[in-house]
Design a protein around this motif. Structure first.
Motif, PDB file in Angstrom:
ATOM      1  N   ALA A 112       0.819  -1.212   0.000  1.00  0.00           N
ATOM      2  CA  ALA A 112       0.000   0.000   0.000  1.00  0.00           C
ATOM      3  C   ALA A 112       0.854   1.264   0.000  1.00  0.00           C
ATOM      4  O   ALA A 112       0.400   2.335  -0.408  1.00  0.00           O
ATOM      5  CB  ALA A 112      -0.930   0.000   1.205  1.00  0.00           C
ATOM      6  N   GLN A 113       2.113   1.131   0.434  1.00  0.00           N
ATOM      7  CA  GLN A 113       2.990   2.293   0.495  1.00  0.00           C
ATOM      8  C   GLN A 113       3.505   2.707  -0.888  1.00  0.00           C
ATOM      9  O   GLN A 113       3.813   3.877  -1.112  1.00  0.00           O
ATOM     10  CB  GLN A 113       4.187   1.999   1.416  1.00  0.00           C
ATOM     11  N   ILE A 114       3.600   1.753  -1.781  1.00  0.00           N
ATOM     12  CA  ILE A 114       4.211   2.067  -3.092  1.00  0.00           C
ATOM     13  C   ILE A 114       3.268   1.797  -4.272  1.00  0.00           C
ATOM     14  O   ILE A 114       3.646   1.956  -5.419  1.00  0.00           O
ATOM     15  CB  ILE A 114       5.528   1.266  -3.272  1.00  0.00           C
ATOM     16  N   MET A 115       2.025   1.405  -4.012  1.00  0.00           N
ATOM     17  CA  MET A 115       1.073   1.147  -5.101  1.00  0.00           C
ATOM     18  C   MET A 115       0.677   2.448  -5.807  1.00  0.00           C
ATOM     19  O   MET A 115       0.852   3.549  -5.275  1.00  0.00           O
ATOM     20  CB  MET A 115      -0.195   0.482  -4.545  1.00  0.00           C
ATOM     21  N   THR A 116       0.135   2.311  -6.996  1.00  0.00           N
ATOM     22  CA  THR A 116      -0.461   3.455  -7.698  1.00  0.00           C
ATOM     23  C   THR A 116      -1.874   3.601  -7.162  1.00  0.00           C
ATOM     24  O   THR A 116      -2.715   2.714  -7.353  1.00  0.00           O
ATOM     25  CB  THR A 116      -0.511   3.206  -9.220  1.00  0.00           C
ATOM     26  N   ARG A 117      -2.108   4.701  -6.466  1.00  0.00           N
ATOM     27  CA  ARG A 117      -3.415   4.869  -5.825  1.00  0.00           C
ATOM     28  C   ARG A 117      -4.517   5.075  -6.870  1.00  0.00           C
ATOM     29  O   ARG A 117      -4.316   5.746  -7.868  1.00  0.00           O
ATOM     30  CB  ARG A 117      -3.390   6.042  -4.858  1.00  0.00           C
ATOM     31  N   GLY A 118      -5.682   4.493  -6.602  1.00  0.00           N
ATOM     32  CA  GLY A 118      -6.805   4.573  -7.553  1.00  0.00           C
ATOM     33  C   GLY A 118      -6.619   3.569  -8.669  1.00  0.00           C
ATOM     34  O   GLY A 118      -7.128   2.450  -8.613  1.00  0.00           O
ATOM     35  N   GLY A 119      -5.818   3.938  -9.652  1.00  0.00           N
ATOM     36  CA  GLY A 119      -5.605   3.050 -10.790  1.00  0.00           C
ATOM     37  C   GLY A 119      -6.746   3.152 -11.798  1.00  0.00           C
ATOM     38  O   GLY A 119      -7.878   3.474 -11.433  1.00  0.00           O
ATOM     39  N   LYS A 120      -6.450   2.891 -13.037  1.00  0.00           N
ATOM     40  CA  LYS A 120      -7.468   2.941 -14.084  1.00  0.00           C
ATOM     41  C   LYS A 120      -8.350   1.688 -14.007  1.00  0.00           C
ATOM     42  O   LYS A 120      -7.849   0.565 -13.896  1.00  0.00           O
ATOM     43  CB  LYS A 120      -6.833   3.038 -15.472  1.00  0.00           C
ATOM     44  N   THR A 121      -9.656   1.891 -14.074  1.00  0.00           N
ATOM     45  CA  THR A 121     -10.611   0.779 -14.037  1.00  0.00           C
ATOM     46  C   THR A 121     -11.689   0.996 -15.093  1.00  0.00           C
ATOM     47  O   THR A 121     -11.785   2.071 -15.695  1.00  0.00           O
ATOM     48  CB  THR A 121     -11.277   0.669 -12.654  1.00  0.00           C
ATOM     49  N   ILE A 122     -12.515  -0.023 -15.269  1.00  0.00           N
ATOM     50  CA  ILE A 122     -13.609   0.058 -16.236  1.00  0.00           C
ATOM     51  C   ILE A 122     -14.765  -0.806 -15.743  1.00  0.00           C
ATOM     52  O   ILE A 122     -14.557  -1.718 -14.926  1.00  0.00           O
ATOM     53  CB  ILE A 122     -13.131  -0.401 -17.643  1.00  0.00           C
ATOM     54  N   GLY A 123     -15.977  -0.533 -16.226  1.00  0.00           N
ATOM     55  CA  GLY A 123     -17.148  -1.320 -15.852  1.00  0.00           C
ATOM     56  C   GLY A 123     -17.354  -2.495 -16.793  1.00  0.00           C
ATOM     57  O   GLY A 123     -16.938  -2.462 -17.956  1.00  0.00           O
ATOM     58  N   GLU A 124     -18.020  -3.530 -16.308  1.00  0.00           N
ATOM     59  CA  GLU A 124     -18.187  -4.741 -17.102  1.00  0.00           C
ATOM     60  C   GLU A 124     -19.102  -4.565 -18.305  1.00  0.00           C
ATOM     61  O   GLU A 124     -19.031  -5.339 -19.266  1.00  0.00           O
ATOM     62  CB  GLU A 124     -18.709  -5.891 -16.225  1.00  0.00           C
ATOM     63  N   GLU A 125     -19.989  -3.570 -18.309  1.00  0.00           N
ATOM     64  CA  GLU A 125     -20.909  -3.357 -19.411  1.00  0.00           C
ATOM     65  C   GLU A 125     -20.331  -2.480 -20.512  1.00  0.00           C
ATOM     66  O   GLU A 125     -20.967  -2.278 -21.549  1.00  0.00           O
ATOM     67  CB  GLU A 125     -22.218  -2.728 -18.901  1.00  0.00           C
ATOM     68  N   GLU A 126     -19.128  -1.971 -20.292  1.00  0.00           N
ATOM     69  CA  GLU A 126     -18.491  -1.158 -21.324  1.00  0.00           C
ATOM     70  C   GLU A 126     -18.068  -2.050 -22.500  1.00  0.00           C
ATOM     71  O   GLU A 126     -17.789  -3.240 -22.321  1.00  0.00           O
ATOM     72  CB  GLU A 126     -17.261  -0.444 -20.764  1.00  0.00           C
ATOM     73  N   LEU A 127     -18.021  -1.458 -23.689  1.00  0.00           N
ATOM     74  CA  LEU A 127     -17.576  -2.198 -24.856  1.00  0.00           C
ATOM     75  C   LEU A 127     -16.078  -2.476 -24.752  1.00  0.00           C
ATOM     76  O   LEU A 127     -15.313  -1.657 -24.247  1.00  0.00           O
ATOM     77  CB  LEU A 127     -17.854  -1.408 -26.134  1.00  0.00           C
ATOM     78  N   ALA A 128     -15.687  -3.641 -25.259  1.00  0.00           N
ATOM     79  CA  ALA A 128     -14.272  -4.005 -25.220  1.00  0.00           C
ATOM     80  C   ALA A 128     -13.429  -3.002 -26.000  1.00  0.00           C
ATOM     81  O   ALA A 128     -12.288  -2.710 -25.627  1.00  0.00           O
ATOM     82  CB  ALA A 128     -14.087  -5.412 -25.794  1.00  0.00           C
TER      83      ALA A 128
END
Length: 325
Positions: free
Chosen positions: A270-286
């Protein structure tokens, strides 16, 4: 450039110039006949049956295919075969789109008495309103040209180009009138790359359950590396005690901390992770996921629900395998 090659280019430029003028002339004379043709096609309860001989037939095949793929049920009927039984494909609810430059194509003219008995509307694409086909048709769409691009004035060139463009104009006018969407288009193209891009969702390709790379915020960097190695996606999500994602740790993060000589066994991820990070929802198009990954130059994504809890994960290789790339 040799003299011969120069003449090739000059010939091509002349052809393109002649055909461009022919299209522009056709565009300028679009009138109420085009609107009437669109009304007939829009209100057709059956199918639009396209027919033509020779080069007109080749163009007709393409027009029928374009109509069908843009929301107007359509197929091509060869007029020669129609005279020997295939006319049975035509029903009283259909519309015939007949293509004949001269308007005197025998195979098409022979069908007219039967069409009259069936009360099938006929839209003629011809250069002569006074031709046999032109006089019979409910609507005539003018495909006349000032000259063919063929230097001999014999091979159908400008005339077939104008016919093809006019067919596209009909198809897209109907598409717009129907409110046809990209999702509708994808449904008629499920097997192609276009269909995959328009239909495939993130939920169709993501890894789930025990295949997800996840560690707690209390885990060490060493624990995170083991999880990355086991799951093979090049990253892991970092979650709190409620499984809510707090950040992400990737192969790239590893390289940076090794340069900084961080003790991976004693340091909390947790000390060196990228906070937040890029994510996406499952219903989004590939394909939207692909755009996101390319924008941020990342090779993997976590999929989260509305509460930001990880429910899936995938990487660029999986998009490539699914045919999205």
């Amino acid at each position: 450039m040799t003299e011969m090659h120069s003449s090739f280019v000059a010939s091509a430029q002349r052809v393109i110039a002649i055909e461009t003028k022919a299209i522009q002339a056709m565009q300028a004379r679009l009138d109420s006949a085009f609107e009437k043709a669109c009304d007939i096609l829009f209100n057709c309860k059956g199918k639009v049956v396209v027919s033509g001989m020779g080069k007109s037939g080749h163009v007709g095949h393409k027009i029928a295919a374009t109509l069908a793929s843009t929301g107007t049920p359509s197929f091509f009927m060869h007029p020669g075969e129609a005279n020997h039984g295939d006319l049975g494909m035509l029903s009283e609810n259909d519309v015939l789109l007949a293509i004949s430059n001269s308007g005197e194509t025998v195979e098409l003219i022979n069908l007219l008495p039967v069409l009259k008995r069936l009360n099938v509307p006929v839209i003629a694409m011809t250069n002569s309103k006074t031709s046999t086909l032109g006089r019979y048709a409910d609507v005539v769409l003018d495909i006349s040209v000032a000259e063919e691009a063929c230097s001999l004035g014999l091979a159908p060139t400008s005339s077939t180009t104008v016919t093809l463009v006019l067919g596209d104009a009909l198809a897209i006018a109907l598409l717009d009138a129907r409110g046809f969407t990209s999702d509708d288009f994808a449904l008629s193209h499920p097997g192609g790359s276009l269909g995959r891009k328009l239909l495939l969702k993130v939920s169709d390709i993501m890894l789930t359950g025990p295949e997800l790379p996840i560690v707690k915020t209390t885990a060490t960097v060493s624990d995170a590396l083991l999880e990355i190695s086991r799951k093979g996606l090049g990253m892991t999500a970092i979650v709190d005690d409620h499984q809510v994602m707090q950040g992400i740790f990737t192969d790239g993060d590893l390289r940076r901390i090794l340069d900084a000589k961080v003790d991976i066994h004693a340091t909390c991820v947790a000390q060196i992770m990228t906070r937040g990070g890029k994510t996406i929802g499952e219903e989004e198009l590939a394909v939207e996921a692909l755009n996101l990954m390319e924008m941020y130059k990342i090779s993997a994504l976590m999929v989260v629900d509305d509460n930001h809890i990880p429910i899936g994960a995938f990487n660029m290789h999986m998009l490539l395998k699914a045919g999205v790339l």
